[in-house]
Write a protein that holds these residues in place. Sequence first.
Motif, PDB file in Angstrom:
ATOM      1  N   THR A 163       0.805  -1.227   0.000  1.00 41.68           N
ATOM      2  CA  THR A 163       0.000   0.000   0.000  1.00 41.68           C
ATOM      3  C   THR A 163       0.834   1.271   0.000  1.00 41.68           C
ATOM      4  O   THR A 163       0.282   2.370   0.026  1.00 41.68           O
ATOM      5  CB  THR A 163      -0.893   0.016   1.242  1.00 41.68           C
ATOM      6  N   SER A 164       2.166   1.150  -0.024  1.00 46.50           N
ATOM      7  CA  SER A 164       3.007   2.347   0.083  1.00 46.50           C
ATOM      8  C   SER A 164       4.238   2.231  -0.798  1.00 46.50           C
ATOM      9  O   SER A 164       4.950   1.233  -0.747  1.00 46.50           O
ATOM     10  CB  SER A 164       3.431   2.575   1.540  1.00 46.50           C
ATOM     11  N   GLN A 165       4.509   3.271  -1.563  1.00 44.43           N
ATOM     12  CA  GLN A 165       5.694   3.287  -2.418  1.00 44.43           C
ATOM     13  C   GLN A 165       6.983   3.388  -1.604  1.00 44.43           C
ATOM     14  O   GLN A 165       8.064   3.087  -2.109  1.00 44.43           O
ATOM     15  CB  GLN A 165       5.620   4.474  -3.378  1.00 44.43           C
ATOM     16  N   ASP A 166       6.884   3.838  -0.349  1.00 42.34           N
ATOM     17  CA  ASP A 166       8.061   4.088   0.463  1.00 42.34           C
ATOM     18  C   ASP A 166       8.323   3.003   1.495  1.00 42.34           C
ATOM     19  O   ASP A 166       9.178   3.175   2.377  1.00 42.34           O
ATOM     20  CB  ASP A 166       7.921   5.436   1.175  1.00 42.34           C
ATOM     21  N   GLY A 167       7.634   1.864   1.395  1.00 43.28           N
ATOM     22  CA  GLY A 167       7.808   0.786   2.355  1.00 43.28           C
ATOM     23  C   GLY A 167       9.178   0.146   2.326  1.00 43.28           C
ATOM     24  O   GLY A 167       9.528  -0.611   3.231  1.00 43.28           O
ATOM     25  N   VAL A 168       9.976   0.465   1.326  1.00 45.23           N
ATOM     26  CA  VAL A 168      11.358  -0.014   1.266  1.00 45.23           C
ATOM     27  C   VAL A 168      12.227   0.658   2.328  1.00 45.23           C
ATOM     28  O   VAL A 168      13.243   0.115   2.745  1.00 45.23           O
ATOM     29  CB  VAL A 168      11.949   0.225  -0.146  1.00 45.23           C
ATOM     30  N   TYR A 169      11.784   1.846   2.801  1.00 47.17           N
ATOM     31  CA  TYR A 169      12.579   2.621   3.753  1.00 47.17           C
ATOM     32  C   TYR A 169      12.192   2.260   5.186  1.00 47.17           C
ATOM     33  O   TYR A 169      11.520   3.022   5.893  1.00 47.17           O
ATOM     34  CB  TYR A 169      12.392   4.111   3.493  1.00 47.17           C
ATOM     35  N   THR A 170      12.618   1.086   5.628  1.00 43.53           N
ATOM     36  CA  THR A 170      12.220   0.576   6.943  1.00 43.53           C
ATOM     37  C   THR A 170      12.799   1.379   8.104  1.00 43.53           C
ATOM     38  O   THR A 170      12.304   1.276   9.236  1.00 43.53           O
ATOM     39  CB  THR A 170      12.658  -0.886   7.104  1.00 43.53           C
ATOM     40  N   ALA A 171      13.830   2.169   7.865  1.00 39.33           N
ATOM     41  CA  ALA A 171      14.418   2.957   8.944  1.00 39.33           C
ATOM     42  C   ALA A 171      13.393   3.877   9.596  1.00 39.33           C
ATOM     43  O   ALA A 171      13.545   4.248  10.765  1.00 39.33           O
ATOM     44  CB  ALA A 171      15.591   3.787   8.415  1.00 39.33           C
ATOM     45  N   ASN A 172      12.366   4.241   8.848  1.00 35.91           N
ATOM     46  CA  ASN A 172      11.369   5.168   9.366  1.00 35.91           C
ATOM     47  C   ASN A 172      10.253   4.498  10.171  1.00 35.91           C
ATOM     48  O   ASN A 172       9.359   5.181  10.663  1.00 35.91           O
ATOM     49  CB  ASN A 172      10.731   5.965   8.222  1.00 35.91           C
ATOM     50  N   TRP A 173      10.285   3.187  10.305  1.00 36.18           N
ATOM     51  CA  TRP A 173       9.170   2.488  10.941  1.00 36.18           C
ATOM     52  C   TRP A 173       9.148   2.651  12.452  1.00 36.18           C
ATOM     53  O   TRP A 173       8.078   2.604  13.059  1.00 36.18           O
ATOM     54  CB  TRP A 173       9.223   0.998  10.601  1.00 36.18           C
ATOM     55  N   ALA A 174      10.309   2.805  13.078  1.00 35.56           N
ATOM     56  CA  ALA A 174      10.354   2.816  14.543  1.00 35.56           C
ATOM     57  C   ALA A 174      11.751   3.194  14.987  1.00 35.56           C
ATOM     58  O   ALA A 174      12.682   3.312  14.171  1.00 35.56           O
ATOM     59  CB  ALA A 174       9.986   1.439  15.105  1.00 35.56           C
TER      60      ALA A 174
END
Length: 289
Positions: free
Chosen positions: A61-72
């Motif tokens: 659902t997100s084009q930016d889900g590759v950038y896991t650093a932003n998850w937590a």
Amino acid sequence: MLNSTLLMSSAHYFGNDHKLNPYYEDGATVDTAKAEVEHNGIKDALHRAGAEIVTVEAPPTSQDGVYTANWALVRGGRALMATLPPSRQSEEAWARDRLTELGFQIDDLPTPWRFSGQGDALVCGDLVFCGAGYRSDEEALEYAAHHFGLERIQLQTLPQLDEAGRPVVNVVSGWPDSYWYDIDLTLSVLREPDSTSKGLIAYCPEAFTPESRALLAGLDIVDKIEISELEARESFACNLVSTGTTVVMSDSAPQLRADVESAGLSVITPHVDELAKGGGYIRCTSLWI
């Protein structure tokens, strides 16, 4: 070990429909297959550097889900969850579920402040270098530092300005924008302090306000390498991952590479350019867990 275990997803849904930062170019197309090859190259380089890689599926659902650093921000088996821009909010539940499945205790901010997770909070021993004003509120960073018992070094990078010299507001997120929208685009942790030596960071002085630049210049608790604005902005030089002995970094930042090697660290340089079209690079694709 610094960055001993890293959480990565995939570039399978990477795109540029939502221009969330100044690096997205109008009319630029994204080659997803090429991005996936680059992502696999980053993963291989991190593994060769000595990191354990934990892989999860990327959110469709997100084009930016590759950038896991932003998850937590994750420390000691606990994950303090991020609050992402509106077009990335579907990632929040996805990240929560993936981290829960991996056995982490999930913690939430007491107020829905903006919080870009590890992207704006770089841990160096008992220190955490924080960036506020774009993707994170200072209150969230203060809470995160207290939550994990870290000493906060609060910094401010320069905003993006329009032709009239006014700060730019991103049309997608509605939030202020900057070429340094996350602190990991202008500062990196190369080595944590130990009983015999200081920690080591690299940073781009030109990316910071005069006050933050002076704070960093006078900071004696870590050793420092200065990165040129050209290498930081054009080559994403700061957006690297170090294990404390090996650094995985841009292959087009020769001065930083020379400085890192002079500091006694080994270097691996995977090639990345497609993923950079989303304003992210090596550090952005990996969450230290």
